[in-house]
Design a protein around this motif. Sequence first.
Motif, PDB file in Angstrom:
ATOM      1  N   ARG A 166       0.822  -1.211   0.000  1.00 54.23           N
ATOM      2  CA  ARG A 166       0.000   0.000   0.000  1.00 54.23           C
ATOM      3  C   ARG A 166       0.855   1.260   0.000  1.00 54.23           C
ATOM      4  NH1 ARG A 166      -4.830  -1.159   4.332  1.00 54.23           N
ATOM      5  NH2 ARG A 166      -5.576   0.864   3.570  1.00 54.23           N
ATOM      6  N   MET A 167       2.050   1.168   0.591  1.00 51.66           N
ATOM      7  CA  MET A 167       2.933   2.338   0.657  1.00 51.66           C
ATOM      8  C   MET A 167       3.964   2.350  -0.466  1.00 51.66           C
ATOM      9  SD  MET A 167       1.642   3.937   3.166  1.00 51.66           S
ATOM     10  CE  MET A 167       2.818   5.274   3.250  1.00 51.66           C
ATOM     11  N   ARG A 226       4.492   1.008   9.497  1.00 54.64           N
ATOM     12  CA  ARG A 226       4.645   0.346  10.792  1.00 54.64           C
ATOM     13  C   ARG A 226       3.557   0.802  11.761  1.00 54.64           C
ATOM     14  NH1 ARG A 226       9.928   1.373  14.403  1.00 54.64           N
ATOM     15  NH2 ARG A 226       8.912   3.420  14.542  1.00 54.64           N
ATOM     16  N   ALA A 227       3.271   2.107  11.761  1.00 56.65           N
ATOM     17  CA  ALA A 227       2.269   2.641  12.679  1.00 56.65           C
ATOM     18  C   ALA A 227       0.875   2.125  12.348  1.00 56.65           C
ATOM     19  CB  ALA A 227       2.289   4.168  12.637  1.00 56.65           C
ATOM     20  N   LEU A 228       0.516   2.095  11.083  1.00 58.51           N
ATOM     21  CA  LEU A 228      -0.840   1.712  10.693  1.00 58.51           C
ATOM     22  C   LEU A 228      -1.049   0.199  10.685  1.00 58.51           C
ATOM     23  CD1 LEU A 228      -1.545   4.366   7.934  1.00 58.51           C
ATOM     24  CD2 LEU A 228      -2.561   4.230  10.212  1.00 58.51           C
ATOM     25  N   ASP A 285      -0.311  14.235   0.205  1.00 58.56           N
ATOM     26  CA  ASP A 285      -1.415  13.711  -0.602  1.00 58.56           C
ATOM     27  C   ASP A 285      -1.616  12.214  -0.361  1.00 58.56           C
ATOM     28  OD1 ASP A 285      -1.724  16.241  -1.573  1.00 58.56           O
ATOM     29  OD2 ASP A 285      -0.924  15.845  -3.573  1.00 58.56           O
ATOM     30  N   GLU A 286      -0.504  11.479  -0.194  1.00 59.63           N
ATOM     31  CA  GLU A 286      -0.616  10.050   0.089  1.00 59.63           C
ATOM     32  C   GLU A 286      -1.283   9.816   1.448  1.00 59.63           C
ATOM     33  OE1 GLU A 286       3.230   8.289  -0.234  1.00 59.63           O
ATOM     34  OE2 GLU A 286       3.314   8.472  -2.416  1.00 59.63           O
ATOM     35  N   LEU A 287      -0.876  10.611   2.448  1.00 57.44           N
ATOM     36  CA  LEU A 287      -1.464  10.464   3.777  1.00 57.44           C
ATOM     37  C   LEU A 287      -2.940  10.844   3.758  1.00 57.44           C
ATOM     38  CD1 LEU A 287      -1.014   9.844   6.803  1.00 57.44           C
ATOM     39  CD2 LEU A 287      -0.521  12.285   7.108  1.00 57.44           C
ATOM     40  N   THR A 292      -5.616   8.125   5.059  1.00 59.88           N
ATOM     41  CA  THR A 292      -6.421   8.310   6.265  1.00 59.88           C
ATOM     42  C   THR A 292      -7.904   8.456   5.933  1.00 59.88           C
ATOM     43  OG1 THR A 292      -5.884  10.688   6.236  1.00 59.88           O
ATOM     44  CG2 THR A 292      -4.569   9.267   7.666  1.00 59.88           C
ATOM     45  N   GLN A 293      -8.228   8.936   4.743  1.00 57.35           N
ATOM     46  CA  GLN A 293      -9.636   8.981   4.350  1.00 57.35           C
ATOM     47  C   GLN A 293     -10.179   7.585   4.102  1.00 57.35           C
ATOM     48  OE1 GLN A 293     -10.090  13.408   2.341  1.00 57.35           O
ATOM     49  NE2 GLN A 293      -9.454  11.754   1.034  1.00 57.35           N
ATOM     50  N   THR A 294      -9.292   6.655   3.758  1.00 57.58           N
ATOM     51  CA  THR A 294      -9.702   5.272   3.559  1.00 57.58           C
ATOM     52  C   THR A 294      -9.825   4.540   4.891  1.00 57.58           C
ATOM     53  OG1 THR A 294      -8.616   5.204   1.396  1.00 57.58           O
ATOM     54  CG2 THR A 294      -9.101   3.090   2.441  1.00 57.58           C
TER      55      THR A 294
END
Length: 264
Positions: free
Chosen positions: A130-131, A156-158, A184-186, A190-192
């Motif tokens: 995903r990243m 790692r955090a997510l 923009d990626e974040l 986070t909206q997902t």
Amino acid sequence: MGDPHPKLHATELTRTFGRGDRTVRALGPLDLSVAPGEFVCLVGPSGCGKSTFLRIAGGLLRPSTGELAIRTTPAPDPRLRRVARPTAMIFQDYGIYDWKTVQANVRFGLDIQRMPRREADARARDWLARMGLADFASAYPATLSGGMRQRVAIARALAVEPEILLMDEPFAALDAQLRVILQDELLELTQTTRTTTLFITHSLEEAIVLGDRVLVMSARPGRIIAERRPPFPRPRSGEVRSTPEFTALKSELWELLRPEAVPA
């Protein structure tokens, strides 16, 4: 009216450092509620206590007075051991381990939760994909660019599916172009996931692009002196940067912040 069941709620929170005539009042009193799934950005002058508050929220510091409550939900998998505080934190300096591979870094929090290795590896690989890091699973952080290292930190955090994501100026060390790309990626990410997020930044542009709310803090000891809601519905994209509303809100926030940022 605030959310009747906030995910995070701070009441009369303060923090001082030192003793006697060397006491420094670093924060507060600060009152703040964050709703489930909300993305809240904190802006304020250097030294106003933003990072101190984030460390209290993450369980790394105790408040001197006041209370901070986090409303948790039960772990969906009873095999997992919940950590003491259901938060994940991302720092400006990445905070990843140079001696671990990229995949091992992303899996680290899952190992602490005692997730079975096969499942943990699968989730780590999913987040690497995903990243945009799938081809670097076996690499070590020293071989990666700054932007890629920060992507590892975010993955790692997510990966641990935190109740609250705490981000302390995560893009401050990056060049301007890369910073916009990661913003923009974040935003899309986070909206997902709809992860409740507290985000500290010195960048008003960053706060307006990312935040459901932007909170302006005073000079030390930091208190919240203003709140603004960017007038952009979700899902939103980085294209809001080119709108007149964006420019107007940035100017308004700067007028609120400027008196606090000027040294006394």
